[in-house]
Motif scaffolding. Structure first.
Motif, PDB file in Angstrom:
ATOM      1  N   GLY A  44       0.787  -1.223   0.000  1.00  0.00           N
ATOM      2  CA  GLY A  44       0.000   0.000   0.000  1.00  0.00           C
ATOM      3  C   GLY A  44       0.814   1.265   0.000  1.00  0.00           C
ATOM      4  O   GLY A  44       0.275   2.373  -0.074  1.00  0.00           O
ATOM      5  N   LYS A  45       2.142   1.136   0.087  1.00  0.00           N
ATOM      6  CA  LYS A  45       3.036   2.296   0.072  1.00  0.00           C
ATOM      7  C   LYS A  45       3.894   2.270  -1.196  1.00  0.00           C
ATOM      8  O   LYS A  45       4.174   1.211  -1.752  1.00  0.00           O
ATOM      9  CB  LYS A  45       3.946   2.296   1.304  1.00  0.00           C
ATOM     10  CG  LYS A  45       3.203   2.350   2.633  1.00  0.00           C
ATOM     11  CD  LYS A  45       2.534   3.698   2.856  1.00  0.00           C
ATOM     12  CE  LYS A  45       1.904   3.779   4.234  1.00  0.00           C
ATOM     13  NZ  LYS A  45       1.258   5.096   4.471  1.00  0.00           N
ATOM     14  N   VAL A  46       4.288   3.448  -1.631  1.00  0.00           N
ATOM     15  CA  VAL A  46       5.167   3.581  -2.793  1.00  0.00           C
ATOM     16  C   VAL A  46       6.525   4.076  -2.319  1.00  0.00           C
ATOM     17  O   VAL A  46       6.624   5.122  -1.682  1.00  0.00           O
ATOM     18  CB  VAL A  46       4.582   4.567  -3.826  1.00  0.00           C
ATOM     19  CG1 VAL A  46       5.549   4.737  -5.004  1.00  0.00           C
ATOM     20  CG2 VAL A  46       3.228   4.093  -4.326  1.00  0.00           C
ATOM     21  N   GLU A  47       7.565   3.319  -2.623  1.00  0.00           N
ATOM     22  CA  GLU A  47       8.914   3.685  -2.209  1.00  0.00           C
ATOM     23  C   GLU A  47       9.586   4.539  -3.282  1.00  0.00           C
ATOM     24  O   GLU A  47       9.637   4.160  -4.448  1.00  0.00           O
ATOM     25  CB  GLU A  47       9.747   2.431  -1.959  1.00  0.00           C
ATOM     26  CG  GLU A  47      11.156   2.714  -1.452  1.00  0.00           C
ATOM     27  CD  GLU A  47      11.903   1.443  -1.121  1.00  0.00           C
ATOM     28  OE1 GLU A  47      12.007   1.126   0.076  1.00  0.00           O
ATOM     29  OE2 GLU A  47      12.371   0.763  -2.062  1.00  0.00           O
ATOM     30  N   VAL A  48      10.098   5.686  -2.870  1.00  0.00           N
ATOM     31  CA  VAL A  48      10.819   6.584  -3.764  1.00  0.00           C
ATOM     32  C   VAL A  48      12.210   6.789  -3.195  1.00  0.00           C
ATOM     33  O   VAL A  48      12.359   7.221  -2.040  1.00  0.00           O
ATOM     34  CB  VAL A  48      10.088   7.935  -3.909  1.00  0.00           C
ATOM     35  CG1 VAL A  48      10.946   8.924  -4.713  1.00  0.00           C
ATOM     36  CG2 VAL A  48       8.734   7.740  -4.582  1.00  0.00           C
ATOM     37  N   LEU A  49      13.217   6.480  -3.991  1.00  0.00           N
ATOM     38  CA  LEU A  49      14.609   6.560  -3.558  1.00  0.00           C
ATOM     39  C   LEU A  49      15.337   7.642  -4.341  1.00  0.00           C
ATOM     40  O   LEU A  49      15.282   7.666  -5.576  1.00  0.00           O
ATOM     41  CB  LEU A  49      15.320   5.220  -3.776  1.00  0.00           C
ATOM     42  CG  LEU A  49      14.664   3.986  -3.155  1.00  0.00           C
ATOM     43  CD1 LEU A  49      15.469   2.736  -3.508  1.00  0.00           C
ATOM     44  CD2 LEU A  49      14.527   4.126  -1.660  1.00  0.00           C
ATOM     45  N   ALA A  50      16.003   8.530  -3.628  1.00  0.00           N
ATOM     46  CA  ALA A  50      16.824   9.563  -4.266  1.00  0.00           C
ATOM     47  C   ALA A  50      18.287   9.139  -4.153  1.00  0.00           C
ATOM     48  O   ALA A  50      18.882   9.196  -3.070  1.00  0.00           O
ATOM     49  CB  ALA A  50      16.602  10.912  -3.600  1.00  0.00           C
ATOM     50  N   PHE A  51      18.867   8.697  -5.254  1.00  0.00           N
ATOM     51  CA  PHE A  51      20.260   8.283  -5.287  1.00  0.00           C
ATOM     52  C   PHE A  51      21.145   9.519  -5.457  1.00  0.00           C
ATOM     53  O   PHE A  51      20.889  10.356  -6.332  1.00  0.00           O
ATOM     54  CB  PHE A  51      20.490   7.311  -6.440  1.00  0.00           C
ATOM     55  CG  PHE A  51      19.773   6.007  -6.293  1.00  0.00           C
ATOM     56  CD1 PHE A  51      20.353   4.949  -5.608  1.00  0.00           C
ATOM     57  CD2 PHE A  51      18.505   5.829  -6.829  1.00  0.00           C
ATOM     58  CE1 PHE A  51      19.687   3.736  -5.457  1.00  0.00           C
ATOM     59  CE2 PHE A  51      17.832   4.616  -6.698  1.00  0.00           C
ATOM     60  CZ  PHE A  51      18.414   3.574  -6.001  1.00  0.00           C
ATOM     61  N   PHE A  52      22.178   9.634  -4.633  1.00  0.00           N
ATOM     62  CA  PHE A  52      22.995  10.843  -4.640  1.00  0.00           C
ATOM     63  C   PHE A  52      24.430  10.540  -4.239  1.00  0.00           C
ATOM     64  O   PHE A  52      24.750   9.464  -3.730  1.00  0.00           O
ATOM     65  CB  PHE A  52      22.410  11.883  -3.671  1.00  0.00           C
ATOM     66  CG  PHE A  52      22.730  11.593  -2.222  1.00  0.00           C
ATOM     67  CD1 PHE A  52      23.777  12.238  -1.586  1.00  0.00           C
ATOM     68  CD2 PHE A  52      21.995  10.657  -1.499  1.00  0.00           C
ATOM     69  CE1 PHE A  52      24.095  11.955  -0.256  1.00  0.00           C
ATOM     70  CE2 PHE A  52      22.300  10.375  -0.179  1.00  0.00           C
ATOM     71  CZ  PHE A  52      23.346  11.031   0.447  1.00  0.00           C
ATOM     72  N   TRP A  53      25.279  11.532  -4.474  1.00  0.00           N
ATOM     73  CA  TRP A  53      26.662  11.528  -3.981  1.00  0.00           C
ATOM     74  C   TRP A  53      26.975  12.946  -3.527  1.00  0.00           C
ATOM     75  O   TRP A  53      26.702  13.912  -4.240  1.00  0.00           O
ATOM     76  CB  TRP A  53      27.627  11.099  -5.078  1.00  0.00           C
ATOM     77  CG  TRP A  53      29.075  11.243  -4.716  1.00  0.00           C
ATOM     78  CD1 TRP A  53      29.672  10.872  -3.544  1.00  0.00           C
ATOM     79  CD2 TRP A  53      30.112  11.809  -5.517  1.00  0.00           C
ATOM     80  NE1 TRP A  53      31.009  11.169  -3.559  1.00  0.00           N
ATOM     81  CE2 TRP A  53      31.316  11.749  -4.769  1.00  0.00           C
ATOM     82  CE3 TRP A  53      30.147  12.352  -6.799  1.00  0.00           C
ATOM     83  CZ2 TRP A  53      32.521  12.224  -5.256  1.00  0.00           C
ATOM     84  CZ3 TRP A  53      31.365  12.824  -7.280  1.00  0.00           C
ATOM     85  CH2 TRP A  53      32.539  12.749  -6.517  1.00  0.00           C
ATOM     86  N   TYR A  54      27.528  13.073  -2.332  1.00  0.00           N
ATOM     87  CA  TYR A  54      27.847  14.399  -1.800  1.00  0.00           C
ATOM     88  C   TYR A  54      28.794  15.186  -2.713  1.00  0.00           C
ATOM     89  O   TYR A  54      28.752  16.414  -2.750  1.00  0.00           O
ATOM     90  CB  TYR A  54      28.471  14.282  -0.413  1.00  0.00           C
ATOM     91  CG  TYR A  54      27.473  14.122   0.716  1.00  0.00           C
ATOM     92  CD1 TYR A  54      26.410  15.006   0.866  1.00  0.00           C
ATOM     93  CD2 TYR A  54      27.605  13.095   1.644  1.00  0.00           C
ATOM     94  CE1 TYR A  54      25.504  14.870   1.902  1.00  0.00           C
ATOM     95  CE2 TYR A  54      26.704  12.947   2.690  1.00  0.00           C
ATOM     96  CZ  TYR A  54      25.656  13.835   2.817  1.00  0.00           C
ATOM     97  OH  TYR A  54      24.756  13.701   3.849  1.00  0.00           O
ATOM     98  N   GLY A  55      29.639  14.509  -3.445  1.00  0.00           N
ATOM     99  CA  GLY A  55      30.601  15.205  -4.286  1.00  0.00           C
ATOM    100  C   GLY A  55      30.059  15.668  -5.627  1.00  0.00           C
ATOM    101  O   GLY A  55      30.770  16.341  -6.373  1.00  0.00           O
ATOM    102  N   SER A  56      28.813  15.334  -5.949  1.00  0.00           N
ATOM    103  CA  SER A  56      28.237  15.692  -7.243  1.00  0.00           C
ATOM    104  C   SER A  56      27.726  17.129  -7.256  1.00  0.00           C
ATOM    105  O   SER A  56      26.838  17.479  -6.473  1.00  0.00           O
ATOM    106  CB  SER A  56      27.079  14.746  -7.578  1.00  0.00           C
ATOM    107  OG  SER A  56      26.272  15.275  -8.606  1.00  0.00           O
TER     108      SER A  56
END
Length: 209
Positions: A44-56
């Motif tokens: 019942g939930k939708v997972e949203v992932l924000a992929f990141f790198w601090y150096g970008s």
């Protein structure tokens, strides 16, 4: 950092008209995974992932808009950041930096400050000693940080992040994964800002299964 360097310039000029019409195109603005990635969200939930790198630099640019966008997401959406490791160093160190701050409850206060230190202050945060000195300047106990950074919990979360990045086939950031089925990147969307417009399109798509 773009997912496909050869297409970044073309996307900036050619992909945006379709986005302006509000119809992101599969294979152009986003990708449907042939094999689903793991999802930790309950039914019942939708997972949203924000992929990141601090150096970008692009991640640094989009972070204020990303945080504002995440704060407006519907109640059935579970949002979280996933630090990626496109190669060993300094990516893996930055993964552990993120999860160490999370373990200490310091992400709300320091997540944006890490970006500022790297991209504006030109502070090197690639080694544990540098990171400990940085957090100490922010009022965080350096020894507690070192312990969190070296902990099995943080190492396990970093390993999980690498598994998720591989499952989503992430090779550039910023990127957003939705419900283990779709992902988009700044390169695919046309810009870091339009990344969020494509993500808005993918969330209701993911609800349909």
């Amino acid at each position: 950092m773009q997912r496909r360097r050869f297409s970044a310039g073309l996307l900036a000029g050619a992909a945006l008209p379709a986005l302006a019409q509000g119809i992101p195109a599969e294979g152009t603005h986003y990708v449907r995974l042939s094999q689903r990635a793991p999802v930790d969200a309950p039914p019942g939930k939708v997972e949203v992932l924000a992929f990141f790198w601090y150096g970008s630099p692009q991640c640094n640019t989009v972070t204020p808009a990303l945080e504002a966008w995440a704060g407006r997401l519907p109640g059935d959406v579970l949002f979280r950041h996933v630090p990626v490791a496109l190669r060993d160093e300094p990516f893996t160190a930055h993964q552990r930096l993120y999860y160490a701050l999370e373990a200490l409850g310091q992400l709300p206060a320091l997540h944006r400050k890490v970006y500022y230190a790297i991209h504006v202050g030109r502070t090197r945060l690639d080694a544990p000693a540098d990171m400990a000195a940085f957090v100490a300047r922010q009022g965080v106990d350096a020894e507690q940080f070192r312990a969190a950074y070296a902990s099995k919990e943080v190492q396990a979360k970093a390993q999980r992040a690498r598994q998720l990045s591989a499952a989503y086939k992430i090779d550039g950031v910023p990127a957003i994964g939705v419900q283990g089925r779709y992902f988009t990147t700044a390169g695919l969307a046309g810009s870091p800002q339009r990344l969020l417009a494509v993500a808005d399109f993918l969330i209701p798509l993911a609800r349909k299964g």
